[in-house]
Scaffold this active site. Structure first.
Site, PDB file in Angstrom:
ATOM      1  N   HIS A 362       0.784  -1.237   0.000  1.00 24.03           N
ATOM      2  CA  HIS A 362       0.000   0.000   0.000  1.00 24.03           C
ATOM      3  C   HIS A 362       0.808   1.276   0.000  1.00 24.03           C
ATOM      4  O   HIS A 362       0.239   2.367  -0.093  1.00 24.03           O
ATOM      5  CB  HIS A 362      -0.938   0.037   1.210  1.00 24.03           C
ATOM      6  CG  HIS A 362      -2.162  -0.781   1.023  1.00 24.03           C
ATOM      7  ND1 HIS A 362      -3.304  -0.274   0.455  1.00 24.03           N
ATOM      8  CD2 HIS A 362      -2.402  -2.078   1.280  1.00 24.03           C
ATOM      9  CE1 HIS A 362      -4.211  -1.226   0.393  1.00 24.03           C
ATOM     10  NE2 HIS A 362      -3.685  -2.339   0.892  1.00 24.03           N
ATOM     11  N   LYS A 550      -9.004  14.143   3.783  1.00 21.86           N
ATOM     12  CA  LYS A 550      -8.123  12.979   3.856  1.00 21.86           C
ATOM     13  C   LYS A 550      -7.314  13.104   5.133  1.00 21.86           C
ATOM     14  O   LYS A 550      -7.344  14.147   5.782  1.00 21.86           O
ATOM     15  CB  LYS A 550      -7.198  12.922   2.629  1.00 21.86           C
ATOM     16  CG  LYS A 550      -6.494  14.255   2.334  1.00 21.86           C
ATOM     17  CD  LYS A 550      -5.643  14.193   1.070  1.00 21.86           C
ATOM     18  CE  LYS A 550      -6.445  14.219  -0.217  1.00 21.86           C
ATOM     19  NZ  LYS A 550      -6.455  12.957  -0.925  1.00 21.86           N
ATOM     20  N   ARG A 551      -6.584  12.061   5.511  1.00 21.35           N
ATOM     21  CA  ARG A 551      -5.736  12.169   6.683  1.00 21.35           C
ATOM     22  C   ARG A 551      -4.753  13.325   6.520  1.00 21.35           C
ATOM     23  O   ARG A 551      -4.343  13.652   5.410  1.00 21.35           O
ATOM     24  CB  ARG A 551      -4.983  10.846   6.917  1.00 21.35           C
ATOM     25  CG  ARG A 551      -5.842   9.752   7.496  1.00 21.35           C
ATOM     26  CD  ARG A 551      -6.450  10.131   8.827  1.00 21.35           C
ATOM     27  NE  ARG A 551      -5.449  10.214   9.874  1.00 21.35           N
ATOM     28  CZ  ARG A 551      -5.196   9.251  10.741  1.00 21.35           C
ATOM     29  NH1 ARG A 551      -5.877   8.113  10.717  1.00 21.35           N
ATOM     30  NH2 ARG A 551      -4.267   9.397  11.665  1.00 21.35           N
ATOM     31  N   LYS A 556       0.583  14.631   1.752  1.00 22.78           N
ATOM     32  CA  LYS A 556      -0.698  14.966   1.117  1.00 22.78           C
ATOM     33  C   LYS A 556      -0.828  16.479   0.879  1.00 22.78           C
ATOM     34  O   LYS A 556      -1.699  16.928   0.160  1.00 22.78           O
ATOM     35  CB  LYS A 556      -1.859  14.439   1.957  1.00 22.78           C
ATOM     36  CG  LYS A 556      -1.960  12.900   1.952  1.00 22.78           C
ATOM     37  CD  LYS A 556      -3.064  12.416   2.885  1.00 22.78           C
ATOM     38  CE  LYS A 556      -3.194  10.897   2.954  1.00 22.78           C
ATOM     39  NZ  LYS A 556      -3.931  10.310   1.811  1.00 22.78           N
ATOM     40  N   THR A 658      -8.248   7.043  -2.932  1.00 23.41           N
ATOM     41  CA  THR A 658      -9.599   6.617  -3.312  1.00 23.41           C
ATOM     42  C   THR A 658     -10.581   7.771  -3.139  1.00 23.41           C
ATOM     43  O   THR A 658     -11.630   7.783  -3.779  1.00 23.41           O
ATOM     44  CB  THR A 658     -10.076   5.414  -2.462  1.00 23.41           C
ATOM     45  OG1 THR A 658      -9.841   5.706  -1.078  1.00 23.41           O
ATOM     46  CG2 THR A 658      -9.360   4.145  -2.861  1.00 23.41           C
ATOM     47  N   LYS A 662     -14.000   8.887  -5.333  1.00 17.93           N
ATOM     48  CA  LYS A 662     -15.331   9.195  -4.779  1.00 17.93           C
ATOM     49  C   LYS A 662     -15.829  10.535  -5.290  1.00 17.93           C
ATOM     50  O   LYS A 662     -16.998  10.685  -5.669  1.00 17.93           O
ATOM     51  CB  LYS A 662     -15.282   9.227  -3.246  1.00 17.93           C
ATOM     52  CG  LYS A 662     -14.919   7.908  -2.579  1.00 17.93           C
ATOM     53  CD  LYS A 662     -14.652   8.140  -1.082  1.00 17.93           C
ATOM     54  CE  LYS A 662     -13.927   6.968  -0.459  1.00 17.93           C
ATOM     55  NZ  LYS A 662     -13.334   7.315   0.860  1.00 17.93           N
TER      56      LYS A 662
HETATM   57  C1  LIG Z   1     -12.037   7.423   1.194  1.00 15.52           C
HETATM   58  C2  LIG Z   1     -11.627   7.782   2.565  1.00 15.52           C
HETATM   59  C3  LIG Z   1     -10.278   8.009   2.851  1.00 15.52           C
HETATM   60  C4  LIG Z   1      -9.191   7.955   1.803  1.00 15.52           C
HETATM   61  O1  LIG Z   1      -9.039   9.240   1.247  1.00 15.52           O
HETATM   62  P1  LIG Z   1      -7.757   9.628   0.362  1.00 15.52           P
HETATM   63  O2  LIG Z   1      -8.100  10.972  -0.154  1.00 15.52           O
HETATM   64  O3  LIG Z   1      -7.674   8.614  -0.731  1.00 15.52           O
HETATM   65  O4  LIG Z   1      -6.589   9.618   1.262  1.00 15.52           O
HETATM   66  C5  LIG Z   1      -9.925   8.354   4.142  1.00 15.52           C
HETATM   67  N1  LIG Z   1     -10.857   8.463   5.118  1.00 15.52           N
HETATM   68  C6  LIG Z   1     -12.161   8.275   4.868  1.00 15.52           C
HETATM   69  C7  LIG Z   1     -13.136   8.433   5.979  1.00 15.52           C
HETATM   70  C8  LIG Z   1     -12.596   7.922   3.591  1.00 15.52           C
HETATM   71  O5  LIG Z   1     -13.896   7.717   3.369  1.00 15.52           O
END
Ligand SMILES: *Cc1c(COP(=O)(O)O)cnc(C)c1O
Length: 813
Positions: A362, A550-551, A556, A658, A662
């Site tokens: 990952h 995101k985190r 990032k 991901t 979305k």
């Molecule tokens: C989809 C999702 C992530 C992943 O987000 P990235 O932008 O790909 O890092 C992290 N936390 C939650 C709650 C999510 O639904």
């Protein structure tokens, strides 16, 4: 399978809810609270699910298909009530029944605790995969840990992140079933004794171990409209029963015993809140072995009960997909069971094990690479240590004799090196498949991070670009868009998400684009209401909703985003007449509790927000909203309302992402670097329909290699950056003085390791293009549609289909 769903009318559902409220909750519908209604509905849904669950299990027992076990330390499943209703085909009816009873569906569904049993992308991926496996009728199950405390709840106090414990089991969780009779024992510590058997072979007995009882809690994984219900099995650690005299006698021994129980229960006590970095704590490795050992025991018991053939045939019936290296003790643990308990010799045990385990990588971030001190493993898991040592010896000797050209690479390939066990190396050596999670990421694995292993085992390496379930992330979160799509191209896209490309015909269709615009507008209004409720701040629904959720992590680059905001603010203060498209910057992010720098960035964003949002000169132009406690439920509210999706990681650092998928699926345009799956998004939608900027991964690697990048040069030459940096270094921001010296010093003295300053100019310029293009509503909507139309490729159904064909070799049931 036969479709025999109990279809209900709305009135029937209303009656059922009423009667459940009375029988289950002991109250009348007149006095029922939201919670009463929620539990009544979940009970109705469970009855429906349980019929299919038993049928599915019966079907697997009879047909004995090859089964997939997805082992993961995290499953970020989100709330289940709506997705279960959707998948059994009752969501619309239930919504109407709730309204008819005088309640709000949204309020009812919000009664469910969102289980935070994961950190972010990796855990959410596991949840999407389970849902897709069930929806595609594959026999695939999850194995995880039922943490008593999930991901912490985030609150901001004076702009600082604080963490509150997430005791999510305070109220009954209606989707789990405790299966006490299927508990297994997991053994820690102890000593290993070696015996010579009469035939000369060696036998190992593992004695005086600490025994932990692993009790499974099963959660149904409901397929869409196909009556398939698979299982997510989550293990809880308990102490095994002891003799009753010990329990009643109040001796020192008794208290010692209580203390021991507590340390056992800690194993499933809490989720480690570190994303993309690992904590080398002993409790964490105990959790990992607990997951691995309990899951293997349960998998093998099931195999023995149903298949009734020698375990030599295990690879024909079982694949264990390990989600990152966290469950990589699967390799030595399966070896141990096959040799010590089942009597196989090394070679046969190795053949079985290495044909059952498949490994998903990952990340290439060095701080995430799991390495465990060998002495820690030796004392915690002595028999496993012996086996890892033997795997390592045979592996290194194999290279020495069979691959002389790799001899000088042995030190960097050895599983045990510098007194540490390298889990990724163990996972690669002990598995038959190694996959990355996006094309670029897999190429980086093959050409850089794992190039020696790729030279050794080219056939193991493959790519499986991540995906998201379009049922939760489109149908459930955006019912209006879902209806528009189905009215336009019919319902076939639901089972064949690639057919969303049929929407491309409408990219110039005025009436269609108008409707698309109205839906985005309605979703933005609803998010605006939520923001007002939570923060008291009024945001303009006509502004660009610019979203980064995101985190919080340096790679990032939330810092780049907030630098752009500060720059816009400075511009507006210096040129009040400046013509900019109004924007609302929306952030959501948790920082790992011990990640100081990430927490400073949170404080900075909150500080900028409070100044910008309260500056009368900025009114109507910029707003900055940092929503607390980003989790799946919050993502579900924000994503349908996003106009612009921020995917701005340092190129080469984000394995896939991901969140990008979305938001694309909900019609947001991406501003992003050529990183992870952004590249694949760009290749589908084409350059005019995405905003790409910044350094590419090769350039980043080249700078790291040569050291040719000097952050201070940019500080010295770009006035905009010098201004921002000096503001952070105790300068003026609006009417206030702010101080973020650590950020200032880090960027200059650690030479800006994530290229924030380097990419600032390209980012700002691209944001100006966004500003211009958003003014042409029709063109923007047309681009939005093109993104939606190509998003079917990122359904996790496609991803799972690829795993099934290329790695698992399994058939739909
Ligand atoms: C989809 C999702 C992530 C992943 O987000 P990235 O932008 O790909 O890092 C992290 N936390 C939650 C709650 C999510 O639904």
């Amino acid at each position: 399978m036969k479709k025999t769903l109990t279809k209900r009318t709305i009135d029937e559902l209303v009656d059922e809810i009423k009667s459940k409220v009375e029988l289950l909750r002991g109250t009348t519908i007149e006095n029922a609270t939201n919670k009463d209604i929620y539990y009544a509905i979940s009970s109705i849904v469970n009855e429906e699910i349980n019929k299919s669950w038993t049928q599915t299990e019966e079907n697997y027992k009879q047909k004995q298909p090859k089964q997939i076990y997805y082992l993961s330390m995290e499953f970020l499943i989100g709330r289940l009530v709506e997705s279960n209703l959707l998948n059994i085909g009752l969501l619309k009816e239930c919504n109407e029944a709730i309204v008819k009873l005088g309640y709000s569906p949204e309020d009812i569904y919000a009664q469910e605790k969102d289980p935070g049993l994961g950190n972010g992308g990796l855990g959410r991926l596991a949840a999407c995969f389970l849902e897709s496996m069930a929806s595609l009728s594959y026999p695939g199950h999850g194995c995880g840990i039922r943490y008593r405390y999930g991901m912490f709840e985030q609150r901001f106090i004076n702009g600082h992140q604080t963490e509150l414990p997430d005791y999510w089991l305070k109220e009954e969780y209606p989707w789990e079933i405790r299966k006490a009779e299927e508990a297994v024992e997991v053994h820690f510590g102890g000593e290993v004794h070696m015996f010579k058997k009469r035939n000369g072979s060696l036998e190992f007995r593992h004695e005086n171990t600490d025994k932990v009882l692993a009790v499974p809690y099963d959660v149904p994984v409901v397929g869409y409209n196909n009556q398939v219900v698979n299982t997510l099995r989550m293990w809880s650690a308990e102490s095994p029963a002891v003799e009753s005299d010990l329990q009643t006698s109040h001796t020192a021994q008794y208290y010692h015993h209580l203390e021991h129980n507590r340390s056992i229960e800690q194993i499933s006590g809490f989720l480690y809140p570190d994303d993309s970095s690992y904590e080398g704590k002993i409790l964490r490795i105990r959790q990992q072995y607990f997951l691995v050992s309990a899951s293997l025991k349960s998998i093998l018991r099931e195999y023995k009960q149903n298949v009734r053939r020698s375990l030599a045939h295990l690879p024909e019936k079982v694949v264990i997909q390990i989600n990152d290296t966290h469950p990589s003790l699967t390799v030595p643990e399966l070896m141990r069971i096959l040799m010590d308990e089942e009597g196989f010799g090394w070679e046969k045990a190795w053949e079985i094990t290495s044909n059952v385990v498949a490994y998903t990588n990952h990340t290439t971030l060095s701080e995430a690479l799991e390495k465990w001190p060998k002495d820690m493993i030796k004392s915690l898991l002595p028999r496993l240590y012996m086996i890892i040592d033997e795997i390592n010896e045979r592996f290194c000797q194999g290279i020495w004799f069979d691959y002389p050209e790799l001899r000088d690479k042995i030190p960097e390939m050895a599983i045990i090196a510098d007194d540490q066990i390298h889990m990724a190396r163990l996972a690669v050596v002990g598995s038959f498949s190694v996959n990355g999670v996006a094309k670029l990421h897999t190429e980086i694995l093959k050409k850089q991070e794992m190039k020696n292993f790729y030279a050794l085992y080219p056939e193991k390496f493959n790519n499986k670009t991540n995906g998201i379930t379009h049922r939760r992330w489109l149908m459930q979160v955006n019912p209006k868009l879902t209806s528009l799509i189905t009215e336009t191209i019919g319902p076939r896209w639901i089972s064949r998400p690639n057919e969303l490309t049929n929407l491309l015909r409408y990219s110039k269709d005025r009436p269609f684009l108008d409707k698309l615009g109205q839906i985005k507008r309605a979703n933005k209004e609803s998010l605006a209401n939520f923001i007002h409720e939570k923060t008291g701040i009024v945001v303009d629904e006509n502004s660009i909703f610019d979203v980064q959720i995101k985190r919080l992590h340096e790679y990032k680059r939330q810092l780049l985003n907030i630098f752009h905001v500060i720059h816009l603010y400075n511009e507006l203060k210096n040129h009040p007449q400046l013509d900019i498209t109004p924007r609302t910057f929306i952030f959501g992010a948790k920082a790992a509790p011990g990640y100081y720098f990430a927490k400073e960035i949170i404080k900075l964003i909150n500080t900028v927000a409070s100044i910008v949002n309260h500056d009368p000169e900025i009114k109507g132009k910029l707003k900055v909203i940092f929503l607390e406690n980003y989790n799946v439920s919050l993502a579900e509210r924000i994503i349908p309302a996003a106009d612009l999706s921020e995917q701005i990681s340092t190129a080469g650092k984000e394995a896939s992402g991901t969140g990008n998928m979305k938001m694309m699926m909900n019609g947001a345009l991406t501003i992003g670097t050529l990183d992870g799956a952004n590249i694949e998004i760009k290749n589908l939608v084409g350059d005019p329909n995405i905003f790409i900027f910044g350094l590419q991964s090769e350039e980043v690697f080249e700078y790291y290699r040569t050291g040719a990048y000097v952050a201070r040069d940019i500080y010295n030459t770009d006035e905009r950056i010098a201004d921002i940096m000096n503001q952070l270094n105790g300068g003026e921001f609006g009417s206030q003085e702010i101080e973020f010296k650590d950020i200032y010093y880090h960027l200059l003295y650690n030479n800006d390791p994530y290229f924030i300053l380097k990419d600032f100019d390209a980012y700002t310029e691209t944001q100006q293009l966004v500003d211009q293009e958003y003014r042409d509503k029709d063109t923007w909507l047309s681009k939005s549609l093109i993104n939606i139309a190509h998003s079917g490729k990122f359904s996790s159904d496609r991803t799972i289909q690829e795993y099934a064909n290329d790695i698992w070799k399994i058939q739909k049931q």
